[in-house]
Motif scaffolding. Structure first.
Motif, mmCIF file in Angstrom:
data_model
loop_
_atom_site.group_PDB
_atom_site.id
_atom_site.type_symbol
_atom_site.label_atom_id
_atom_site.label_comp_id
_atom_site.label_asym_id
_atom_site.label_seq_id
_atom_site.Cartn_x
_atom_site.Cartn_y
_atom_site.Cartn_z
ATOM 1 N N UNK A 55 0.815 -1.215 0.000
ATOM 2 C CA UNK A 55 0.000 0.000 0.000
ATOM 3 C C UNK A 55 0.847 1.262 0.000
ATOM 4 N N UNK A 56 2.167 1.133 0.297
ATOM 5 C CA UNK A 56 3.046 2.290 0.320
ATOM 6 C C UNK A 56 4.017 2.315 -0.854
ATOM 7 N N UNK A 57 3.821 1.444 -1.846
ATOM 8 C CA UNK A 57 4.678 1.477 -3.036
ATOM 9 C C UNK A 57 4.335 2.669 -3.921
ATOM 10 N N UNK A 58 3.053 2.912 -4.125
ATOM 11 C CA UNK A 58 2.652 4.073 -4.906
ATOM 12 C C UNK A 58 2.691 5.314 -4.024
ATOM 13 N N UNK A 59 2.435 6.475 -4.611
ATOM 14 C CA UNK A 59 2.471 7.726 -3.849
ATOM 15 C C UNK A 59 1.457 7.675 -2.711
ATOM 16 N N UNK A 60 1.844 8.208 -1.553
ATOM 17 C CA UNK A 60 0.964 8.175 -0.383
ATOM 18 C C UNK A 60 1.400 9.215 0.641
ATOM 19 N N UNK A 61 0.479 9.569 1.515
ATOM 20 C CA UNK A 61 0.792 10.561 2.534
ATOM 21 C C UNK A 61 1.633 10.021 3.669
ATOM 22 N N UNK A 62 1.565 8.701 3.906
ATOM 23 C CA UNK A 62 2.312 8.117 5.026
ATOM 24 C C UNK A 62 3.813 8.333 4.871
ATOM 25 N N UNK A 63 4.321 8.160 3.648
ATOM 26 C CA UNK A 63 5.762 8.304 3.443
ATOM 27 C C UNK A 63 6.195 9.753 3.632
ATOM 28 N N UNK A 64 5.317 10.710 3.328
ATOM 29 C CA UNK A 64 5.656 12.127 3.502
ATOM 30 C C UNK A 64 5.626 12.497 4.980
ATOM 31 N N UNK A 65 4.619 12.008 5.702
ATOM 32 C CA UNK A 65 4.562 12.249 7.142
ATOM 33 C C UNK A 65 5.786 11.647 7.837
ATOM 34 N N UNK A 66 6.159 10.437 7.425
ATOM 35 C CA UNK A 66 7.292 9.750 8.035
ATOM 36 C C UNK A 66 8.607 10.466 7.727
ATOM 37 N N UNK A 67 8.815 10.834 6.447
ATOM 38 C CA UNK A 67 10.041 11.547 6.085
ATOM 39 C C UNK A 67 10.138 12.875 6.829
ATOM 40 N N UNK A 68 9.017 13.578 6.944
ATOM 41 C CA UNK A 68 9.016 14.826 7.698
ATOM 42 C C UNK A 68 9.355 14.610 9.158
ATOM 43 N N UNK A 69 8.787 13.561 9.752
ATOM 44 C CA UNK A 69 9.067 13.266 11.161
ATOM 45 C C UNK A 69 10.530 12.916 11.379
ATOM 46 N N UNK A 70 11.119 12.146 10.448
ATOM 47 C CA UNK A 70 12.535 11.780 10.579
ATOM 48 C C UNK A 70 13.426 13.008 10.525
ATOM 49 N N UNK A 71 13.110 13.942 9.646
ATOM 50 C CA UNK A 71 13.905 15.161 9.557
ATOM 51 C C UNK A 71 13.733 16.030 10.801
ATOM 52 N N UNK A 72 12.533 16.072 11.336
ATOM 53 C CA UNK A 72 12.288 16.890 12.525
ATOM 54 C C UNK A 72 12.911 16.286 13.778
ATOM 55 N N UNK A 73 13.070 14.973 13.803
ATOM 56 C CA UNK A 73 13.777 14.363 14.926
ATOM 57 C C UNK A 73 15.252 14.746 14.918
ATOM 58 N N UNK A 74 15.819 14.901 13.726
ATOM 59 C CA UNK A 74 17.207 15.340 13.623
ATOM 60 C C UNK A 74 17.329 16.821 13.952
ATOM 61 N N UNK A 75 16.401 17.618 13.427
ATOM 62 C CA UNK A 75 16.433 19.066 13.635
ATOM 63 C C UNK A 75 15.015 19.593 13.798
ATOM 64 N N UNK A 76 14.541 19.754 15.048
ATOM 65 C CA UNK A 76 13.176 20.233 15.272
ATOM 66 C C UNK A 76 12.915 21.620 14.692
#
Length: 346
Positions: A302-323
């Motif tokens: 369900x996450x192979x095609x474009x989806x919001x989950x991958x964007x939320x996750x990528x954003x969260x990973x970046x914010x954990x490094x630099x809030x």
């Protein structure tokens, strides 16, 4: 931290909520495939208008499924690029408007970084570092990934992307849109010995790809059998051509992945992007992994095609490094062309 993700780069509208403590809370997706099917491909203006219609209802669905309110969101991540300019503008404006209304910081995310990190949402995620194959309708790239924002481009397609070759070859066979899944299904009934199509650049000494020649080879075969194919007289012949095409493209992708792993000395391979759902590619890579003693990781289907989950996750990973990466500056710009190796961890 709860991050809302907004994806609108092409023909899927996706929204999701990711909690850095609890994981993915909810996600909702609308695909425009049925709308674009009669045109034989994505119509950018129609895609943009449909994103406008779908985004807010999907937001309400996502919040309801997670059981939280709008003000429980801590930050909003949205796809800034690459993608269709109009579609990106819709998602960006919605995300920044929500940020302004809720007084929440916003963060632009690279679409391909979302795909690249999506296998980390699986129950058995890979550890850094790994080799990643980004393979979709618009991109075919091999990357070395040492961490979030630490990406080294090893090779990429010099012309058509793999997914683009799938769609164009399917169209030549009269299979309609989207062509990738259709030609893959038809290939299951084909004879692998009927047509031996070229494997472009499979034995080159680099990690680049080229699929335009393979597409031309399919065109040549189709023209030689045009009357039968157009009249649908011989479905078996169409299946044989499909099998020859799929086998060729899977052989090239597998060989390049194995070569990149051998060159890097790494033992972990991540597959990301829509073509990562292809059954023949997964079977080939799994067979290679067993023979060469490496592990291969895929996103959930369900996450192979474009989806919001991958964007939320990528954003969260970046914010954990630099809030501080998310800002309360609600002006925005989009980047329809944005090389992945230009982004870095801030």
């Amino acid at each position: 931290m709860i991050v809302l993700g907004v994806e609108s780069s092409c023909d899927e509208t996706g929204l999701a909520l990711y909690d850095t403590q609890r994981g993915l809370l909810s996600h909702a997706l609308h695909s425009q495939v049925a709308m674009h099917e009669e045109y034989g491909g994505v119509v950018p203006e129609l895609a943009s208008r449909d994103h406008i219609r779908r985004a807010i209802p999907l937001l309400e669905q996502t919040l309801a499924d997670a059981g939280i309110g709008r003000h429980d969101i801590d930050a909003i991540a949205y796809t800034q690029g690459p993608g269709l300019a109009g579609a990106l503008l819709v998602g960006s404006s919605i995300a920044c408007s929500l940020g302004l209304a809720l007084d929440k910081p916003v963060l632009g995310v690279h679409h391909l970084e979302g795909h690249l990190l999506s296998p980390l949402l699986a129950s058995d995620p890979p550890q850094f570092p790994f080799i990643a194959l980004l393979v979709s309708g618009g991109h075919t790239q091999l990357m070395r990934v040492d961490g979030v924002g630490q990406y080294t481009l090893l090779g990429e397609t010099l012309d058509d992307a793999a997914g683009e070759a799938f769609d164009k070859s399917a169209k030549l066979l009269g299979l309609g849109y989207p062509g990738g899944p259709a030609i893959s299904r038809l290939a299951e009934f084909g004879d692998p010995e009927a047509y031996k199509l070229p494997r472009p650049m499979m034995h080159s000494k680099d990690f680049n790809f080229s699929f335009s020649g393979l597409k031309t080879a399919v065109l040549t075969v189709v023209k030689n059998h045009e009357e039968k194919i157009i009249a649908n007289i011989c479905e078996q012949d169409k299946a044989n051509i499909a099998r020859g095409f799929v086998d060729a493209i899977v052989d090239v992708l597998t060989a390049k992945c194995v070569s990149a792993l051998r060159h890097s000395g790494l033992k972990r391979l991540v597959i990301a992007g829509g073509v990562g759902a292809n059954a023949q590619l997964r079977a080939s890579l799994n067979q290679a992994a067993a023979a060469k003693k490496f592990r291969v990781f895929y996103p959930e289907l369900e996450f192979c095609t474009d989806n919001g989950a991958m964007i939320a996750f990528a954003g969260a990973m970046r914010l954990q490094i630099n809030p501080q990466a998310a800002k309360r500056d609600y002006s925005f710009n989009v980047r329809p062309r944005w090389p992945l190796d230009e982004i870095r961890t801030i």
